[in-house]
Design a protein around this motif. Sequence first.
Motif, PDB file in Angstrom:
ATOM      1  N   GLU A 121     -18.086  -4.517 -89.151  1.00 46.59           N
ATOM      2  CA  GLU A 121     -18.019  -3.332 -88.138  1.00 46.59           C
ATOM      3  C   GLU A 121     -18.546  -3.408 -86.469  1.00 46.59           C
ATOM      4  OE1 GLU A 121     -22.567  -0.972 -86.700  1.00 46.59           O
ATOM      5  OE2 GLU A 121     -22.501  -1.366 -88.737  1.00 46.59           O
ATOM      6  N   ALA A 122     -17.958  -2.712 -85.839  1.00 44.79           N
ATOM      7  CA  ALA A 122     -17.276  -2.469 -84.348  1.00 44.79           C
ATOM      8  C   ALA A 122     -17.892  -1.399 -83.948  1.00 44.79           C
ATOM      9  CB  ALA A 122     -16.015  -3.154 -84.249  1.00 44.79           C
ATOM     10  N   ARG A 123     -18.401  -1.620 -83.208  1.00 44.87           N
ATOM     11  CA  ARG A 123     -18.277  -0.758 -81.796  1.00 44.87           C
ATOM     12  C   ARG A 123     -17.197   0.412 -80.876  1.00 44.87           C
ATOM     13  NH1 ARG A 123     -22.162   3.747 -82.728  1.00 44.87           N
ATOM     14  NH2 ARG A 123     -23.611   0.922 -83.639  1.00 44.87           N
ATOM     15  N   TYR A 124     -17.453   1.915 -80.894  1.00 43.63           N
ATOM     16  CA  TYR A 124     -15.659   1.488 -80.258  1.00 43.63           C
ATOM     17  C   TYR A 124     -15.831   2.681 -79.143  1.00 43.63           C
ATOM     18  CZ  TYR A 124     -11.281   4.739 -79.900  1.00 43.63           C
ATOM     19  OH  TYR A 124      -9.866   5.014 -79.311  1.00 43.63           O
ATOM     20  N   LEU A 125     -15.882   1.332 -78.031  1.00 41.85           N
ATOM     21  CA  LEU A 125     -16.484   1.943 -76.690  1.00 41.85           C
ATOM     22  C   LEU A 125     -14.997   1.685 -75.766  1.00 41.85           C
ATOM     23  CD1 LEU A 125     -19.490   0.106 -76.229  1.00 41.85           C
ATOM     24  CD2 LEU A 125     -18.344   3.079 -76.060  1.00 41.85           C
ATOM     25  N   ASP A 126     -14.832   3.067 -74.944  1.00 47.76           N
ATOM     26  CA  ASP A 126     -13.440   2.827 -73.927  1.00 47.76           C
ATOM     27  C   ASP A 126     -13.182   0.975 -73.059  1.00 47.76           C
ATOM     28  OD1 ASP A 126     -11.514   3.097 -71.646  1.00 47.76           O
ATOM     29  OD2 ASP A 126     -12.263   5.441 -71.865  1.00 47.76           O
ATOM     30  N   GLY A 127     -12.506   0.722 -73.572  1.00 51.63           N
ATOM     31  CA  GLY A 127     -12.018  -0.957 -73.077  1.00 51.63           C
ATOM     32  C   GLY A 127     -11.760  -1.143 -71.115  1.00 51.63           C
ATOM     33  N   ARG A 128     -11.543   0.001 -70.608  1.00 46.81           N
ATOM     34  CA  ARG A 128     -11.393  -0.158 -69.229  1.00 46.81           C
ATOM     35  C   ARG A 128     -13.105  -0.372 -68.331  1.00 46.81           C
ATOM     36  NH1 ARG A 128      -9.552   6.029 -67.806  1.00 46.81           N
ATOM     37  NH2 ARG A 128     -11.492   6.085 -69.919  1.00 46.81           N
ATOM     38  N   PHE A 129     -14.215  -0.382 -69.383  1.00 47.80           N
ATOM     39  CA  PHE A 129     -15.284  -0.168 -68.438  1.00 47.80           C
ATOM     40  C   PHE A 129     -16.418  -1.552 -68.600  1.00 47.80           C
ATOM     41  CE2 PHE A 129     -13.870   4.130 -68.608  1.00 47.80           C
ATOM     42  CZ  PHE A 129     -13.627   4.224 -66.931  1.00 47.80           C
ATOM     43  N   GLN A 130     -17.022  -2.046 -68.364  1.00 43.72           N
ATOM     44  CA  GLN A 130     -17.939  -2.559 -69.189  1.00 43.72           C
ATOM     45  C   GLN A 130     -19.307  -2.202 -69.146  1.00 43.72           C
ATOM     46  OE1 GLN A 130     -17.235  -6.718 -69.435  1.00 43.72           O
ATOM     47  NE2 GLN A 130     -15.361  -6.045 -69.435  1.00 43.72           N
TER      48      GLN A 130
END
Length: 376
Positions: free
Chosen positions: A140-149
């Motif tokens: 499982e992984a969480r899909y979050l916008d990789g441009r931001f911390q």
Amino acid sequence: MRRVIHHRRPGRLLGCLATLAGLALGVGGPSAARAQAPTATAPELSVREDRLDYVFAQKLEFRLEASAPAEVAQVVLRYTIGEDAPRNRRVPEFQAGGRTVSAKEEEDLVRGAIPPASAIRWWWSITLADGRTLETAQQEARYLDGRFQWQSMDEGGLRVWWYDAPRRFAEDIHAQADAALDRLEALIGSRPDRLIEIVAYQSQADLRDAMFDRGAGYEERLSTLGARVAPDILILDAGTGGSELDQVIAHELSHIVLHLHFEEPYMDAPLWLDEGLAMYVEGPLDAREQRSLDQAIAADQVMSVRSLSSFPGNPDQVELAYAESRDFVDFLIRSGGQERFRTLLDTLGTAQLDTDQALERVYRFDQLGLYQAWRA
């Protein structure tokens, strides 16, 4: 459903969707989520690598490296996105004829195809030449916008994701959302029975990659401050929302609570009811919206209830559509009380009756009768 306003107005606007909480490798660049340990459901299968790489709003890439106890005949990838999601099945290419599995599956994405904060779950099935099937452990992984911390806070059935701001920023959003859920519980009769994800962006430019592309002209003219993008996910332009952010949050949470309240998950309320309730929870119409409604009534240019089962494509009419829808809901609540209104929602939520039949049962008129009574 999104609510929109013109850029020149310093008011609110609501709108629409969107890498994994793995390792972000740079602005707009790939991110990766790896298996927690090189183990599999079947002990005979030795997994060396099980990972998901992605470029936000562009592509996903699943990869498996493993060794099997016998010759491999087929490899199948299965994955889901979010809660209550359908299961996707893919048969990737791999080099057959041996016991080693080296498989890769790429999925091209468009903007908004996957809501940010979605949980992506995946696993592999390995069919051997002797007929046995082995499965890897589910990842499982969480899909979050990789441009931001991203940071997150989770409390009382709400999880807020945010970046580039102190914790107080997220606490304020959480408090506004919790207050909105209290108001919605009184109107709808329930609070969500699952965790609600709120993803807070800082600007329209930051938010854009999380939303479906609506065309340059549309996006230049209209802003989006918030949207329900999945049954349990809300995205916000919290940096632009300002003093009206609480109304944006209430509006979009209304969509979430209503849809989760229905007994049948496939059931949708007619748009005038769904958006009208969301507008009602926001509070009274602002001066511009009230003026738009008053002018339409005076000119006899209001839209019927039935016609607002879908909203007009002309942006100039959208504001009136929202204002009218709120007035329809306000009329139902004032004329019949909150208990009768909740009965209407419960009746619709069973999916046993259509909108006209549910209105007839609860209020003794259909959508045409509602329109006539409202006009009177």
